[in-house]
Design a protein around this motif. Structure first.
Motif, mmCIF file in Angstrom:
data_model
loop_
_atom_site.group_PDB
_atom_site.id
_atom_site.type_symbol
_atom_site.label_atom_id
_atom_site.label_comp_id
_atom_site.label_asym_id
_atom_site.label_seq_id
_atom_site.Cartn_x
_atom_site.Cartn_y
_atom_site.Cartn_z
ATOM 1 N N ALA A 106 -67.675 -10.282 12.465
ATOM 2 C CA ALA A 106 -66.289 -9.803 12.510
ATOM 3 C C ALA A 106 -65.353 -11.008 12.418
ATOM 4 O O ALA A 106 -65.777 -12.171 12.467
ATOM 5 C CB ALA A 106 -66.042 -9.032 13.808
ATOM 6 N N HIS A 107 -64.075 -10.716 12.266
ATOM 7 C CA HIS A 107 -63.037 -11.747 12.278
ATOM 8 C C HIS A 107 -62.701 -12.058 13.736
ATOM 9 O O HIS A 107 -62.465 -11.156 14.535
ATOM 10 C CB HIS A 107 -61.805 -11.272 11.527
ATOM 11 C CG HIS A 107 -62.113 -10.826 10.125
ATOM 12 N ND1 HIS A 107 -62.393 -11.702 9.102
ATOM 13 C CD2 HIS A 107 -62.221 -9.579 9.598
ATOM 14 C CE1 HIS A 107 -62.641 -11.031 7.987
ATOM 15 N NE2 HIS A 107 -62.545 -9.730 8.264
ATOM 16 N N ILE A 108 -62.644 -13.347 14.078
ATOM 17 C CA ILE A 108 -62.595 -13.766 15.476
ATOM 18 C C ILE A 108 -61.239 -14.369 15.827
ATOM 19 O O ILE A 108 -60.646 -15.118 15.045
ATOM 20 C CB ILE A 108 -63.704 -14.803 15.765
ATOM 21 C CG1 ILE A 108 -65.080 -14.181 15.531
ATOM 22 C CG2 ILE A 108 -63.593 -15.330 17.198
ATOM 23 C CD1 ILE A 108 -65.407 -13.002 16.411
ATOM 24 N N LEU A 109 -60.792 -14.032 17.038
ATOM 25 C CA LEU A 109 -59.620 -14.667 17.629
ATOM 26 C C LEU A 109 -60.038 -15.196 18.997
ATOM 27 O O LEU A 109 -60.628 -14.466 19.800
ATOM 28 C CB LEU A 109 -58.477 -13.665 17.801
ATOM 29 C CG LEU A 109 -57.193 -14.223 18.424
ATOM 30 C CD1 LEU A 109 -56.434 -15.060 17.407
ATOM 31 C CD2 LEU A 109 -56.299 -13.098 18.938
ATOM 32 N N LEU A 110 -59.758 -16.472 19.255
ATOM 33 C CA LEU A 110 -60.079 -17.087 20.544
ATOM 34 C C LEU A 110 -58.822 -17.198 21.398
ATOM 35 O O LEU A 110 -57.746 -17.536 20.895
ATOM 36 C CB LEU A 110 -60.676 -18.482 20.333
ATOM 37 C CG LEU A 110 -62.084 -18.541 19.718
ATOM 38 C CD1 LEU A 110 -62.469 -19.986 19.420
ATOM 39 C CD2 LEU A 110 -63.089 -17.906 20.662
ATOM 40 N N THR A 111 -58.986 -16.926 22.684
ATOM 41 C CA THR A 111 -57.866 -17.067 23.624
ATOM 42 C C THR A 111 -58.355 -17.845 24.841
ATOM 43 O O THR A 111 -59.556 -17.952 25.091
ATOM 44 C CB THR A 111 -57.322 -15.697 24.075
ATOM 45 O OG1 THR A 111 -58.368 -14.966 24.747
ATOM 46 C CG2 THR A 111 -56.834 -14.890 22.886
ATOM 47 N N THR A 112 -57.411 -18.366 25.601
ATOM 48 C CA THR A 112 -57.769 -19.197 26.753
ATOM 49 C C THR A 112 -58.640 -18.439 27.743
ATOM 50 O O THR A 112 -59.543 -18.995 28.348
ATOM 51 C CB THR A 112 -56.496 -19.711 27.451
ATOM 52 O OG1 THR A 112 -55.659 -20.334 26.474
ATOM 53 C CG2 THR A 112 -56.831 -20.717 28.535
#
Length: 812
Positions: A106-112
């Protein structure tokens, strides 16, 4: 709005009280004392503890590869890369995103962290034309977004936990009003460790075009799924209409939030302006590097060995706890376990006992679980051995029944408390077959509890001496109320009465009474919300109503509990009474138990009720004028009221007073039907305290009672009754109970005039005190009333109705 702020402040107070209670018992805000951590144990207060509270399920936080990667990143990039990710990210971010894209496909988004991720994503992807349906037990980090989403115009409501039949009903209800309907869930629920029915939900995504899914799978990460992608993806491939969030702070062994999108446009939209994603700091290079090392393990076959190791321990834990007959709320398929205790005081003691044995566990307590569903929560990791699990089970099997016995609780109490969540009876058989039932009572054997279903069976002098002067609940009036609320057509106007006296020898040390009745669950909601609900009640009169057991009645106010705190057995007396009323609550299937009208500053009672699993809420102030008999009516105004109050009464209450005539008990000018109409003129237009209308029978009995007075204010010119008050006379007091007015007259003006005459009538009768009731505090203050700050203590078995009502503040 203000009402939501008040509710939030109330929750903060409740959580703070329980937090302080846990801290005082040495169970919270602790620090490890080790120089090095091994994952399996740590030292607290000089004692080595087996760590049964870690969420690092696979034990990767101490893997040498992750440690070395973090150290190397610090050498390369420093301790922190201080720049907004909107502009530039440290280079190792890109490698991590690419590895995670392979894990999740999948397309990934990283957050703190995952909580910050929800705040980045939900307001961006969920629009003002959408509806959000929260599972009742979805994590608080997502529920908190209700306020922000509703501020932007999104609809918000809740759903009973895992009730997909009700989800479909809500889809049908909302699909014509909203573009998308988002169902917000956890993959693995963090308190009981139960699982979402992912396969069934995905089937609904296919069935309903407007349904979308938002999943927080933080507690499902790594220990399940292909490449450790989590519990949700162990059940299905990611659906195009699903946003999947998870955390690296649990099984992954690092820190940060991962959000997987099948829709690249959604991911890029959040990256462009994801609120906190732009203005909060990034993860540290060392954290990202550790995550890269973990991601490589996840992409290897090693992850399946780690998963299998944990699964074997989970299976063994279920097996051994079943062997020792320890009441786990569910046979968990996850690494989260919850031992049922019931009351908070039992849970606190069990955690203390387990710590004394060298086991660190967590207490699961309100608001994470219902008030009477406290338990001890523990988790498994790959650091824990099979021998550790068996030792833990043996310790629970020894201490659990003793914690119950210490507080006069039994397995029967646990069966009842957790009935909503699990059927212990079908799982384990009768409660006495589980862990030994508690038969030896610690309460004072010299105490004797007497319970009655009518005031007629209690000595009149005894009752009036104890409670008769505290409000509108002396012996004679309770007899009238029993008659008034029996044999009516409407179910809400048929009350059951329960009276209690607890004796120490010949001396009464406790006296009180309860009523069982049908109540509107929005009784204390805002008028705006009650108006919405009342529209639905035009079609369905008993919408959002439930049975309640209430100390006192819906029309009495004041301290309904006589308790002799000079007697050392007063707590035992209260426990005896509670045990009886809990049994009645169970027999009647009453949803709520409401202990009310207690002094705000009574710390002893506060501590007692918190220990019994009650939640304290602020109640309406009680308006009372004391010591009328020590002065005359004229001197009262001159000496007890300051000049400002005298001026206000003169200009607001006494203005045009000569246009009215005040009368007492002049039955030639009214009928009880007419008084009832005046009452409903107020009742139907005042939803600040939303209750059912009183029966006409009550007004008929009042009109024919020597203990009640009907005060009327007649308008001379029109010869109409402008206002009326129903007031109760007792030996020393005068109680203003019911008010009504004629719509043709200005409401505020005639109300103040009536209060003036109520006060004057109390002086005529030489009353010592006048009870002026709740609400309209500012007006009553002008007449010299003191506002007594009151609190209530409540237990609610099923909070769904209340949470649904709270969510109505967010609806369009």
């Amino acid at each position: 709005d203000m009402a939501q702020n008040v509710k939030f402040e109330q929750i903060v107070k409740i959580v703070n009280e329980f937090s302080c209670l846990g801290e005082s018992k040495g169970l919270g805000k602790l620090y490890t004392e080790d120089h090095f951590l091994n994952g399996r144990t740590f030292v607290l207060k000089g004692k080595e503890m087996l760590n049964m509270g870690s969420c690092s399920y696979l034990g990767l936080e101490l893997d040498p590869r992750l440690r070395e990667a973090a150290i190397e990143a610090v050498k390369k990039y420093g301790t922190y890369f201080s720049c907004s990710r909107i502009y530039v990210s440290c280079g190792n971010y890109l490698e991590l995103e690419e590895l995670l894209a392979k894990i999740f496909d999948a397309h990934i988004l990283l957050t703190t962290n995952s909580t910050l991720g929800h705040h980045c994503i939900m307001p961006i992807i969920i629009s003002s034309s959408d509806m959000v349906i929260y599972d009742q037990q979805a994590h608080i980090s997502m529920h908190e977004l209700s306020y922000k989403l509703s501020h932007y115009g999104t609809g918000v409501t809740i759903l009973r936990h895992n009730r997909l039949d009700e989800l479909e009903q809500k889809i049908e209800m909302y699909k014509s009003k909203y573009e998308k309907i988002w169902y917000v869930i956890d993959g693995v629920y963090s308190m009981f460790g139960d699982l979402a029915p992912i396969k069934d939900i995905v089937a609904l995504l296919d069935k309903h075009k407007k349904l979308y899914l938002y999943v927080d799978d933080a507690h499902g990460m790594s220990w399940a799924g292909p490449n450790g992608s989590g519990y949700t993806l162990s059940q299905t491939i990611q659906h195009p209409k699903m946003i999947l969030g998870t955390s690296m702070a649990k099984g992954f062994g690092s820190c940060g939030g991962i959000f997987a999108f099948k829709n690249k446009e959604w991911r890029d939209k959040v990256r462009a302006w994801g609120g906190p994603l732009a203005y909060s700091g990034p993860q540290e290079p060392a954290t990202v590097a550790a995550a890269i090392a973990s991601a490589k393990i996840h992409l290897s076959n090693e992850i399946y060995d780690l998963q299998n190791q944990l699964q074997q321990k989970i299976s063994y834990c279920n097996e051994i706890f079943d062997k020792y007959k320890i009441p786990l709320v569910s046979e968990s398929k996850s690494a989260i376990f919850f031992v049922a205790c019931g009351l908070p005081r039992v849970g606190f003691e069990l955690v203390e006992r387990m710590m004394a044995e060298g086991f660190y566990t967590n207490i699961g307590i309100f608001p994470a679980v219902p008030e009477t569903c406290t338990g001890v929560r523990f988790t498994l990791t790959n650091h824990i051995t099979f021998e550790d699990i068996e030792r833990l089970a043996k310790a629970f099997s020894y201490h659990h029944p003793r914690a119950l016995k210490s507080h006069d609780r039994s397995m029967k109490d646990i069966y009842k408390a957790f009935r909503k969540f699990t059927d212990f009876q079908s799982r384990f058989g009768p409660p006495e077959h589980l862990i030994q039932d508690v038969s030896d009572k610690k309460t004072d054997a010299s105490l004797k509890l007497m319970q009655y279903d009518t005031i007629k069976n209690i000595d009149k002098k005894t009752w009036n001496t104890l409670l008769g002067d505290r409000g509108a609940f002396d012996y004679d009036n309770l007899l009238l109320l029993e008659n008034a609320f029996t044999g009516n057509t409407e179910p809400e106007n048929n009350w059951k009465f329960f009276y209690y006296l607890v004796y120490q020898g010949q001396k009464v040390i406790l006296a009180t009474f309860f009523t069982e009745t049908l109540v509107k669950d929005d009784m204390l909601a805002t008028e705006k919300i009650s108006l919405k609900i009342e529209k639905e009640r035009e079609r369905n009169p008993y919408y959002l109503t439930s049975k309640s057991l209430m100390m006192g009645t819906l029309i009495t106010n004041g301290n309904h509990l006589y308790i002799d705190k000079n007697d050392t057995s007063w707590r035992d007396a209260l426990i005896m009474m509670l045990d009886n009323i809990w049994k009645i609550q169970e027999d009647l299937n009453a949803n709520s138990l409401y202990m009310r009208d207690f002094d705000f500053d009574d710390k002893a009672l506060n501590d007692f009720f918190l220990d019994q699993g009650f939640v304290k809420i602020d109640n309406y102030d009680n308006n009372v004028i004391y010591n009328l008999h020590k002065t005359t009516f004229d001197d009262y105004f001159l000496k007890r009221l300051n000049s400002k109050k005298r001026y206000q009464i003169k200009n607001e209450a006494l203005r045009d007073i000569t246009e009215y005539t005040f009368k007492v008990n002049n039955s030639d000018t009214y009928s009880y039907d007419y008084l009832y109409q005046l009452y409903t003129n107020v009742k139907l237009n005042n939803l600040a305290l939303n209750t059912f209308e009183l029966p006409k029978k009550f007004f008929e009995l009042v009109c024919n009672s020597n203990n009640w007075e009907v005060l009327t204010l007649h308008h001379n010119k029109s010869n109409r009754i402008a206002a009326m008050s129903l007031c109760l006379k007792s030996q020393n007091n005068y109680s203003h109970v019911i008010y009504g007015f004629e719509k043709h007259f200005e409401a505020s003006g005639v109300y103040k005039k009536m209060l003036y005459y109520v006060l004057k009538r109390a002086f005529d009768l030489s009353a010592k005190n006048i009870f002026m009731g709740i609400t309209a505090d500012s007006t009553k203050r002008k007449f010299g009333a003191a506002q007594l700050k009151q609190v209530a203590y409540i237990q609610v078995k099923d909070k769904y109705n209340q949470e649904l009502i709270d969510s109505m503040a967010f609806e369009k």
